[in-house]
Design an enzyme around this catalytic site. Structure first.
Site, PDB file in Angstrom:
ATOM      1  CG  ASP A   1     -15.677   1.951 103.782  1.00  0.00           C
ATOM      2  OD1 ASP A   1     -16.223   1.357 102.837  1.00  0.00           O
ATOM      3  OD2 ASP A   1     -15.174   3.088 103.663  1.00  0.00           O
ATOM      4  CD  GLU A  42     -19.985   0.250 101.296  1.00  0.00           C
ATOM      5  OE1 GLU A  42     -20.944   0.969 101.582  1.00  0.00           O
ATOM      6  OE2 GLU A  42     -18.864   0.685 100.983  1.00  0.00           O
ATOM      7  CG  ASP A  49     -12.195   5.700 104.240  1.00  0.00           C
ATOM      8  OD1 ASP A  49     -12.364   5.106 103.166  1.00  0.00           O
ATOM      9  OD2 ASP A  49     -11.605   6.797 104.337  1.00  0.00           O
TER      10      ASP A  49
END
Length: 176
Positions: free
Chosen positions: A7, A67, A140
């Protein structure tokens, strides 16, 4: 398959390594690379690079799932996160890791079954799917584990990979 989920961020890069075998997930390790506000951006980017390098060299994942950026109205934040994401992609490439990218909606769909799921739902499903005693912190890190799970659920099967592999015919790379 051992998957490193990422992330991206500048202050916090969530990471999670999971093993996916026969549709089952096993957590290997997870955490975050954190940089301090106030440091020059280039120092923070170096810390991200060094932190991810240590993780990759220690756990030897087979692939990285990251991501894609979600652009909000704060363009300044978006730019520095994009810089951090560039360092993350470069670090993966330096270690010859194949890179797969997923949108937030794809991650939510693969983990929760609903593309507009809320953060709490994602954390609950990640905790359950990985059999964790408590939710991973910070958020996260939970997101990074969700990204790894997304890849495990979305990656092509071995049979599909076999039929879609490139072959060389007459010096030209061509799919069968």
């Amino acid at each position: 398959m051992v998957i490193l989920g990422i992330d991206p961020g500048l202050a916090i890069v969530g990471w999670g390594i999971v093993e996916c075998r026969a549709g089952r997930f096993r957590p290997i390790a997870f955490g975050s690379v954190q940089t301090k506000a106030g440091l020059p951006v280039e120092e923070r980017l170096l810390q991200i690079h060094e932190g991810l390098t240590k993780i990759i060299e220690k756990y030897k994942p087979e692939v990285m799932a990251v991501e894609e950026l979600f652009w909000n109205s704060n363009i300044t934040t978006g730019i520095v996160v994009a810089e951090a994401r560039g360092v993350i992609l470069l670090t993966a490439r330096e270690h010859s890791l194949p890179i797969y990218e997923y949108t937030p909606m794809q991650v939510k769909s693969a983990v929760v079954g609903y593309g507009k799921a809320e953060k709490k739902q994602i954390i609950t499903m990640v905790t359950a799917l990985l059999g964790l005693k408590e939710p991973p912190k910070p958020d996260d890190t939970a997101d990074a584990l969700a990204i790894a799970i997304c890849h495990g659920n979305s990656a092509p099967s071995a049979l599909a990979s076999y039929y879609n592999r490139p072959t060389a015919i007459g010096g030209i790379s061509k799919k069968q």
